[in-house]
Design a protein around this motif. Structure first.
Motif: not given
Length: 304
Positions: A13-32
């Protein structure tokens, strides 16, 4: 499969975190959609996850969505709406608290129906979270319940509760363990899950480490998980990604040794020899397989 070293969990439910996660160095992004989302925000979170999946550029990521548990009134709608509207972006659906292969059968049938209706060619994978004593007992049949099962994930907090283990930290996610138990308290549980995952040719992912300010504690936890055969670890904060990626990335020394093993094996086969020797030590085919897996991971990460 692509490496899944770091698996960053992001509240749906926190949209601003989605964009940051997309640009992060994480291999996997899990939207919870599960634990990090309040009950009164479940439907809004589902809509936000769909919007983010459709409007962010996820090409560099493995993208997953954790639905709510199957014994809630939210799970079936999560699965249907997210996959029907944004399934083309998804790599996998994460199912929490999987206790029985029937949970996988349900999700597999529902996904197959959506695929048939929409004419989807690529099958969305499933990640099963092993979070209870019952789930761990059935981990082998869960891992082999469907070809869609790509990973088993250890859920340390809920597993602790299910067996009545003592709580030693605020988050319940692995910190301060050494103050209570002289060793690795979850060695058996994780090893068991890893064995079941690898027998089914799936990946095994370790639980998150709760104290995101404790980098050394995170490193110890990740090193232990890697030693037990886990392929990656969940992260609950972006600051944890760098350490997790480092631990689960093959070192240059490991890559060089793997190359020697593979080369020696190829030469032995050309010459019709069954025995393979590297640096004065005999190497069996199990070691060759390990070396090949490591080399393939390094290649995918651009290290060779």
């Amino acid at each position: 499969m692509k490496p899944r070293r770091s698996n960053l969990s992001v509240p749906g439910h926190v949209a601003k975190m989605h964009a940051k996660a997309c640009e992060s160095a994480a291999d996997v992004v899990m939207l919870d959609l599960e634990d990090s989302v309040p009950i009164d925000a479940k439907e809004a979170a589902r809509a936000q996850v769909i919007e983010s999946l459709l409007n962010q550029n996820w090409e560099r990521k493995t993208v997953t969505v954790r639905i709510n548990a199957l014994d809630t009134p939210f799970a079936y709608r999560d699965l249907i709406e997210v996959v029907e509207q944004a399934g083309q972006v998804l790599d996998a659906i994460v199912i929490p608290k999987v206790n029985h292969p029937g949970d996988i059968y349900f999700a597999e049938r529902l996904l197959t129906g959506i695929d048939l209706q929409q004419g989807n060619a690529a099958a969305i994978g499933l990640e099963a979270s092993i979070e209870t004593a019952e789930g761990l007992q059935n981990a082998g049949t869960i891992a082999q319940a469907s070809p869609r099962v790509k990973t088993l994930v250890f859920g340390i907090a809920d597993y602790s509760a299910s067996i009545g283990a003592r709580l030693v930290s605020i988050s319940g996610h692995g910190e301060k363990e050494e103050e209570l138990y002289p060793g690795h308290r979850w060695h058996f549980a994780i090893s068991n899950m890893v064995m079941c995952a690898k027998a089914a040719k799936s990946l095994a992912i370790d639980a998150p480490f709760g104290n995101f300010k404790d980098a050394e504690g995170l490193r110890r936890s990740a090193v232990m998980a890697c030693a037990l055969g886990c392929d990656g670890k969940w992260a609950i904060h972006p600051s944890q990604i760098e350490v997790i990626n480092e631990v689960f990335t093959p070192s240059q020394q490991d890559i060089e040794l793997a190359a020697k093993v593979i080369q020696a094996d190829e030469e032995a086969k050309k010459e019709g020899r069954g025995a393979v020797a590297v640096e004065g030590r005999m190497v069996d085919q199990a070691t060759v397989r390990l070396a090949t897996q490591l080399w393939q991971q390094a290649k995918h990460l651009g290290l060779v």
